[in-house]
Scaffold this active site. Sequence first.
Site, PDB file in Angstrom:
ATOM      1  CD  GLU A 207      -1.508  -2.309   1.704  1.00  0.00           C
ATOM      2  OE1 GLU A 207      -0.568  -2.779   2.051  1.00  0.00           O
ATOM      3  OE2 GLU A 207      -2.505  -3.435   1.646  1.00  0.00           O
TER       4      GLU A 207
ATOM      5  CG  ASN B  97      -2.485  -5.317  -1.232  1.00  0.00           C
ATOM      6  OD1 ASN B  97      -2.353  -5.903  -0.380  1.00  0.00           O
ATOM      7  ND2 ASN B  97      -2.483  -3.969  -1.682  1.00  0.00           N
TER       8      ASN B  97
ATOM      9  CG  ASP C 275      -5.460  -6.084   1.455  1.00  0.00           C
ATOM     10  OD1 ASP C 275      -4.630  -6.376   0.785  1.00  0.00           O
ATOM     11  OD2 ASP C 275      -5.545  -5.972   2.625  1.00  0.00           O
TER      12      ASP C 275
HETATM   13 CA    CA Z   1      -2.454  -6.947   1.536  1.00  0.00          CA
END
Ligand code: CA
Length: 684
Positions: free
Chosen positions: A209, A286, A331
């Site tokens: 992220e 992700n 995610d």
């Molecule tokens: Ca993740």
Amino acid sequence: MNRLILAALTTATLLSASALADERTPLDAGAIAKAAVAIDDARLAGRDGDRGNWLTYNGQWTEQRFSPLDQVNANNVSDLRLVWSFSTESSRGLEATPVVVDGVMYTTAPWSVVFAVDARTGKEIWRYDPKVDKQWGQKACCDVVNRGVAVYKGKIYVGALDARLIALDAATGKVVWEVKTSEHGKPYTITGAPRIAAGKVLIGNGGGEYGVRGYLSAYDSENGKLIWRTYTVPGERAKPQETKALAHALTSWNGDQWLKIGGGGTAWDAIVYDAELEAIYFGTGNGVAWNRDIRSPGGGDNLYLSSIIALDAATGEQKWYYQTTPGDNWDFDSASHLILADLKIRGKERKVLMQAPKNGFFYVLDRKTGELLSATQFADTVTWAKKIDLKTGRPVEVEGQRYEKGMAIVAPSAFGAHNWQPMSFSPKTGLVYIPAQEVPGAYERDPNFKIEEGFFNTGLRLELFKGLNRTIVRGHLLAWDPVKQKEAWRVPYQLAWNGGTLASAGNLVFQGTSDGRFVAYSADGGKKLWEIVSGTGIIAGPMSYEVDGVQYVSVSAGWGGTFALAGGNASTAGGTEPNGKVLTFALASKVGPPPPQDPELAESERLYHHYCVVCHGAGAISGTSVPDLRHSNEDVQKIFGQIVKDGRPGTGMAGFGKWIGDAEIGKIQNYVRARTREDVVLIR
Ligand code: CA
């Protein structure tokens, strides 16, 4: 009285037995070095029938987390008792599974601190603190945890939170070499355990992220030289891609948002070296942002996010890939535990790889070819896809679940139907034991999203997380038949985020729970056979080993991790003890009954409970309304006697001077100090 209840009631006594643990001749540095040096490729591949050691994070090269030991078994597990407890002097989540080599245990704590302890007694041999800058904690989405070490030819390898890979001398804990695995000052982190592949140390990273490009690296175990690095997502469009696999991946991405920030696809947990096929399998996470409409406008599978990738171990070249969640929007990392096994599927022996990723489906792949053999929903509720189509290998998605037209309630959520907590596989029962959970979530695009480099970029309205609460979240231990793709049995829990599992030849499955228990079940039927209260939520996976003819079972207990941090009302901690410990158990018939309590301390304990228990709690563990005496600081300790004698006007604390004198008060204070040493070593 029921033995289970008795065990629970006497836990406080059992858990305080550590100070009185069996003293044995300490292991000398020469013996430790010799043991660790003996760990070579043959031993890691299990070719010498190494039953008593636990040589990798997940036990053995197949990563089954199956102990072949059966001294502790379904018939005698009720006789299990705590042998020693070792404080990691930490207050954040403990996710590590210890590695044990010929009587020495190597384990890690938050902030990537490494410990070597005598596996028979819990006595510390050495500790190594990589002194990670605490500011780095901001870059760690999911707590400042560490899952453990790798051991090979006399060295211990650990990935530090600030993305350093460090090799330590197994005998002394001194640094042999260290390398930075991050690129261009980007916010990479490491929480996973390194793995060994024929002289190479394998390590990935976290940080999806925050704006990083995922990769797996292989370093020379002797000197830390980078041998190869395989990226999981394409690099700049204008430049030639590093590999053919990445050129192929590039066609599955749109726009350039992901290029500005790195793409994600980090290899933050599962890495397996297949000693038979000389292949490496690992899972990826992700993309950045989670929301594909932002990350890759117009769609696309976004290879190789949320995928399982097979590499040639020598070169790092891709052999095959399978993407569990094409165009991930939620995610749904595919980074969790991969287990290798030989299974008979539709009449044919297959070398398989199994994964139960966050997205709620259980996958069985042929690990030679990457062929999808089966995929079935293991989560109770899956809303985003109806099924996995075996012909195409793709999920049949449900409209609206990509929240393209507004808010959607999605199950599972980013916390996963199964997260990093390791599962286990018993070749005896043929079952996989999954720490499963039901945690739905509300997803909606953040209309004000803009990239904040180095910060947590999801593209979602995270305030919707506040809807999480204990009435909608739950967990269970799920025994899953991977051949039939069917549930065999389950044990329901009221809370989610329970610990990893261990299966053993003694027809047992061990699991810690988020409400702070450590439990043994029968592996074939899920019958509860033994449990103990640990005082803190357990999230790590247990392990087992043998030294001098005694089988031990060990687990790290320390509540934390992403759900504990972010789960709000749903994540209430399972205990009152703020620091982590490694708890190690064995049969009383092998190690003797717990040593008798020191009579002086017993008298102190009696006095405390006689005069103080009704307000300050059994075992000096208090609720939130009255001070927890274990946390009394030195200023309070200095005037302890005066407070007890005269009370504290205005606070509700009465004076006890008319009933007890200085001698008794001194004993009560001794008891409180003893409890502080046991439970709160950090706060002296
Ligand atoms: Ca993740």
